[in-house]
Scaffold this active site. Sequence first.
Site, PDB file in Angstrom:
ATOM      1  N   TYR A   3      73.161  76.264  11.976  1.00  0.00           N
ATOM      2  CA  TYR A   3      72.499  77.301  12.789  1.00  0.00           C
ATOM      3  C   TYR A   3      73.077  77.371  14.211  1.00  0.00           C
ATOM      4  O   TYR A   3      73.058  78.439  14.818  1.00  0.00           O
ATOM      5  CB  TYR A   3      70.971  77.122  12.769  1.00  0.00           C
ATOM      6  CG  TYR A   3      70.426  77.451  11.393  1.00  0.00           C
ATOM      7  CD1 TYR A   3      70.272  78.781  10.980  1.00  0.00           C
ATOM      8  CD2 TYR A   3      70.163  76.450  10.469  1.00  0.00           C
ATOM      9  CE1 TYR A   3      69.843  79.092   9.699  1.00  0.00           C
ATOM     10  CE2 TYR A   3      69.719  76.745   9.184  1.00  0.00           C
ATOM     11  CZ  TYR A   3      69.564  78.071   8.808  1.00  0.00           C
ATOM     12  OH  TYR A   3      69.154  78.375   7.541  1.00  0.00           O
TER      13      TYR A   3
ATOM     14  N   ASN B 227      66.253  90.019   8.394  1.00  0.00           N
ATOM     15  CA  ASN B 227      67.361  89.476   9.184  1.00  0.00           C
ATOM     16  C   ASN B 227      66.867  88.571  10.305  1.00  0.00           C
ATOM     17  O   ASN B 227      65.835  88.823  10.917  1.00  0.00           O
ATOM     18  CB  ASN B 227      68.204  90.615   9.759  1.00  0.00           C
ATOM     19  CG  ASN B 227      68.948  91.358   8.661  1.00  0.00           C
ATOM     20  OD1 ASN B 227      69.004  90.885   7.532  1.00  0.00           O
ATOM     21  ND2 ASN B 227      69.506  92.510   8.995  1.00  0.00           N
TER      22      ASN B 227
ATOM     23  N   ASP C 257      68.973  87.884  12.834  1.00  0.00           N
ATOM     24  CA  ASP C 257      69.656  88.282  14.074  1.00  0.00           C
ATOM     25  C   ASP C 257      68.700  89.143  14.897  1.00  0.00           C
ATOM     26  O   ASP C 257      67.599  89.476  14.445  1.00  0.00           O
ATOM     27  CB  ASP C 257      70.961  89.039  13.745  1.00  0.00           C
ATOM     28  CG  ASP C 257      70.705  90.357  13.014  1.00  0.00           C
ATOM     29  OD1 ASP C 257      69.923  91.189  13.513  1.00  0.00           O
ATOM     30  OD2 ASP C 257      71.295  90.572  11.926  1.00  0.00           O
TER      31      ASP C 257
ATOM     32  N   HIS D  42      61.539  86.673   8.379  1.00  0.00           N
ATOM     33  CA  HIS D  42      62.141  85.351   8.175  1.00  0.00           C
ATOM     34  C   HIS D  42      62.489  84.647   9.472  1.00  0.00           C
ATOM     35  O   HIS D  42      63.406  83.820   9.512  1.00  0.00           O
ATOM     36  CB  HIS D  42      63.363  85.483   7.261  1.00  0.00           C
ATOM     37  CG  HIS D  42      62.984  85.893   5.863  1.00  0.00           C
ATOM     38  ND1 HIS D  42      63.838  86.476   4.969  1.00  0.00           N
ATOM     39  CD2 HIS D  42      61.796  85.797   5.215  1.00  0.00           C
ATOM     40  CE1 HIS D  42      63.209  86.721   3.832  1.00  0.00           C
ATOM     41  NE2 HIS D  42      61.960  86.332   3.961  1.00  0.00           N
TER      42      HIS D  42
ATOM     43  N   CYS E  51      54.456  69.398  16.578  1.00  0.00           N
ATOM     44  CA  CYS E  51      53.315  69.880  17.377  1.00  0.00           C
ATOM     45  C   CYS E  51      53.065  71.385  17.218  1.00  0.00           C
ATOM     46  O   CYS E  51      52.109  71.909  17.765  1.00  0.00           O
ATOM     47  CB  CYS E  51      53.530  69.552  18.861  1.00  0.00           C
ATOM     48  SG  CYS E  51      54.779  70.589  19.652  1.00  0.00           S
TER      49      CYS E  51
ATOM     50  N   CYS F 151      61.807  68.748  21.990  1.00  0.00           N
ATOM     51  CA  CYS F 151      60.720  69.725  22.096  1.00  0.00           C
ATOM     52  C   CYS F 151      60.145  69.663  23.513  1.00  0.00           C
ATOM     53  O   CYS F 151      59.752  68.582  23.972  1.00  0.00           O
ATOM     54  CB  CYS F 151      59.628  69.396  21.069  1.00  0.00           C
ATOM     55  SG  CYS F 151      58.111  70.329  21.351  1.00  0.00           S
TER      56      CYS F 151
ATOM     57  N   GLY G  59      70.329  97.638   2.635  1.00  0.00           N
ATOM     58  CA  GLY G  59      71.144  96.427   2.626  1.00  0.00           C
ATOM     59  C   GLY G  59      70.467  95.141   2.215  1.00  0.00           C
ATOM     60  O   GLY G  59      70.673  94.109   2.856  1.00  0.00           O
TER      61      GLY G  59
ATOM     62  N   SER H  77      69.651  92.616  -1.307  1.00  0.00           N
ATOM     63  CA  SER H  77      69.852  92.387  -2.747  1.00  0.00           C
ATOM     64  C   SER H  77      68.506  92.291  -3.457  1.00  0.00           C
ATOM     65  O   SER H  77      68.448  92.238  -4.674  1.00  0.00           O
ATOM     66  CB  SER H  77      70.624  91.080  -2.955  1.00  0.00           C
ATOM     67  OG  SER H  77      69.848  89.993  -2.469  1.00  0.00           O
TER      68      SER H  77
HETATM   69  P1  NAD Z   1      71.820  89.553   0.612  1.00  0.00           P
HETATM   70  O1  NAD Z   1      73.063  88.975   1.210  1.00  0.00           O
HETATM   71  O2  NAD Z   1      71.194  88.857  -0.514  1.00  0.00           O
HETATM   72  O3  NAD Z   1      72.185  91.038   0.143  1.00  0.00           O
HETATM   73  C1  NAD Z   1      72.921  91.901   0.965  1.00  0.00           C
HETATM   74  C2  NAD Z   1      72.893  93.288   0.361  1.00  0.00           C
HETATM   75  O4  NAD Z   1      73.485  94.178   1.296  1.00  0.00           O
HETATM   76  C3  NAD Z   1      73.662  93.433  -0.959  1.00  0.00           C
HETATM   77  O5  NAD Z   1      72.841  94.111  -1.902  1.00  0.00           O
HETATM   78  C4  NAD Z   1      74.883  94.267  -0.573  1.00  0.00           C
HETATM   79  O6  NAD Z   1      75.291  95.141  -1.630  1.00  0.00           O
HETATM   80  C5  NAD Z   1      74.373  95.053   0.600  1.00  0.00           C
HETATM   81  N1  NAD Z   1      75.386  95.457   1.569  1.00  0.00           N
HETATM   82  C6  NAD Z   1      76.560  94.838   1.872  1.00  0.00           C
HETATM   83  N2  NAD Z   1      77.191  95.509   2.854  1.00  0.00           N
HETATM   84  C7  NAD Z   1      76.402  96.561   3.180  1.00  0.00           C
HETATM   85  C8  NAD Z   1      76.491  97.609   4.133  1.00  0.00           C
HETATM   86  N3  NAD Z   1      77.540  97.729   4.969  1.00  0.00           N
HETATM   87  N4  NAD Z   1      75.479  98.512   4.190  1.00  0.00           N
HETATM   88  C9  NAD Z   1      74.409  98.422   3.363  1.00  0.00           C
HETATM   89  N5  NAD Z   1      74.275  97.458   2.445  1.00  0.00           N
HETATM   90  C10 NAD Z   1      75.241  96.535   2.363  1.00  0.00           C
HETATM   91  O7  NAD Z   1      70.804  89.782   1.809  1.00  0.00           O
HETATM   92  P2  NAD Z   1      69.211  89.826   1.851  1.00  0.00           P
HETATM   93  O8  NAD Z   1      68.693  90.573   0.690  1.00  0.00           O
HETATM   94  O9  NAD Z   1      68.882  90.271   3.234  1.00  0.00           O
HETATM   95  O10 NAD Z   1      68.748  88.299   1.709  1.00  0.00           O
HETATM   96  C11 NAD Z   1      69.396  87.354   2.494  1.00  0.00           C
HETATM   97  C12 NAD Z   1      68.548  86.331   3.204  1.00  0.00           C
HETATM   98  O11 NAD Z   1      69.449  85.652   4.080  1.00  0.00           O
HETATM   99  C13 NAD Z   1      67.485  86.925   4.090  1.00  0.00           C
HETATM  100  O12 NAD Z   1      66.305  86.253   3.869  1.00  0.00           O
HETATM  101  C14 NAD Z   1      67.968  86.702   5.538  1.00  0.00           C
HETATM  102  O13 NAD Z   1      66.990  86.026   6.315  1.00  0.00           O
HETATM  103  C15 NAD Z   1      69.176  85.814   5.442  1.00  0.00           C
HETATM  104  N6  NAD Z   1      70.383  86.377   6.123  1.00  0.00           N
HETATM  105  C16 NAD Z   1      70.276  87.059   7.312  1.00  0.00           C
HETATM  106  C17 NAD Z   1      71.398  87.596   7.945  1.00  0.00           C
HETATM  107  C18 NAD Z   1      71.226  88.337   9.264  1.00  0.00           C
HETATM  108  O14 NAD Z   1      70.272  88.068   9.987  1.00  0.00           O
HETATM  109  N7  NAD Z   1      72.092  89.286   9.622  1.00  0.00           N
HETATM  110  C19 NAD Z   1      72.649  87.458   7.358  1.00  0.00           C
HETATM  111  C20 NAD Z   1      72.751  86.751   6.147  1.00  0.00           C
HETATM  112  C21 NAD Z   1      71.612  86.225   5.540  1.00  0.00           C
HETATM  113 ZN    ZN Z   2      56.706  69.384  19.699  1.00  0.00          ZN
END
Ligand code: NAD
Ligand code: ZN
Length: 252
Positions: free
Chosen positions: A53, A87, A89, A104, A115, A131, A174, A176
């Site tokens: 992270y 996301n 971010d 998330h 705590c 912390c 975007g 899955s």
């Molecule tokens: P995932 O990676 O499982 O699925 C990504 C989906 O986005 C796919 O279906 C793909 O076909 C589609 N995709 C790819 N490029 C694209 C584009 N340019 N435009 C539109 N769609 C596009 O992601 P998820 O379903 O969000 O699950 C992932 C988990 O991982 C989440 O819980 C999240 O917290 C975490 N994660 C977050 C980030 C971030 O914050 N940016 C990045 C990676 C993973």
């Molecule tokens: Zn603490």
Amino acid sequence: MARLITFTGAGLSAESGIPTFRDRDGMWENYDVQKIAFFPAWKQNYDLVHRFYNERRVQMKSVEPNPAHHMLAEWSKKYHTINYTQNIDDLLVRAGCENVVRLHGDIYSMRCVACGHVFPKYDEWNETDRCPNCDSRKGVKPGVIFFGENAPEYPGFWKTIGRLQEDDVVVVIGTSAEVIPIHLYTQESPAYSICINPKKEYEDSYDIHITKKATKGVVKADKLIAELIEGTLWKWTTNKLTKAFSNLRKQG
Ligand code: NAD
Ligand code: ZN
């Protein structure tokens, strides 16, 4: 009240340069999710978790919101919206999007499980960090919700998704749908649903599937929403519904 509900995943931020989760070349491919995002085991993998992270936090500093984030921000100002995102971010917030619910958690926060204190962290978690509330070091984890961890925003989210109305519009971008199977709910609900994903996954679960990347897809979605409100979307809008969809607009 008519609402525009957006539900977004890693694909929304892909064109900003943040790799997705499960796509080929996704950054997580090289890591074992059971080690870096699994609540029951995070303490056993303390150093690896923080290293992973820390890297994400540094990497995210150099990316910017893309036109899709900006479109959602624009919608949030024009329409009654709730913007649920998986996301971690902060690109939606940085684009000025209002009413963002981060299901998330957030890469720029830390949570002390000793705590319960949550505090911001914009750079690396290093060896001297503790912390600020209870001085624990081993109890501090990234503020991202891991698999198996309580997700405080889920109850409100499920309540909204379980009670969608026919004058609601849902835009899914975007994801899955592997973590949250949103398609099962859009399929059953009377709301008008739009999915934007270059991959045709579960396309029958939505009223329309836009097979484009997020930045192009939102332009088409923006037109569709306007047509719903104006009552010109062929085969969909009835007079009664047109009136209801026009309530998506904020007053003034
Ligand atoms: P995932 O990676 O499982 O699925 C990504 C989906 O986005 C796919 O279906 C793909 O076909 C589609 N995709 C790819 N490029 C694209 C584009 N340019 N435009 C539109 N769609 C596009 O992601 P998820 O379903 O969000 O699950 C992932 C988990 O991982 C989440 O819980 C999240 O917290 C975490 N994660 C977050 C980030 C971030 O914050 N940016 C990045 C990676 C993973
Ligand atoms: Zn603490």
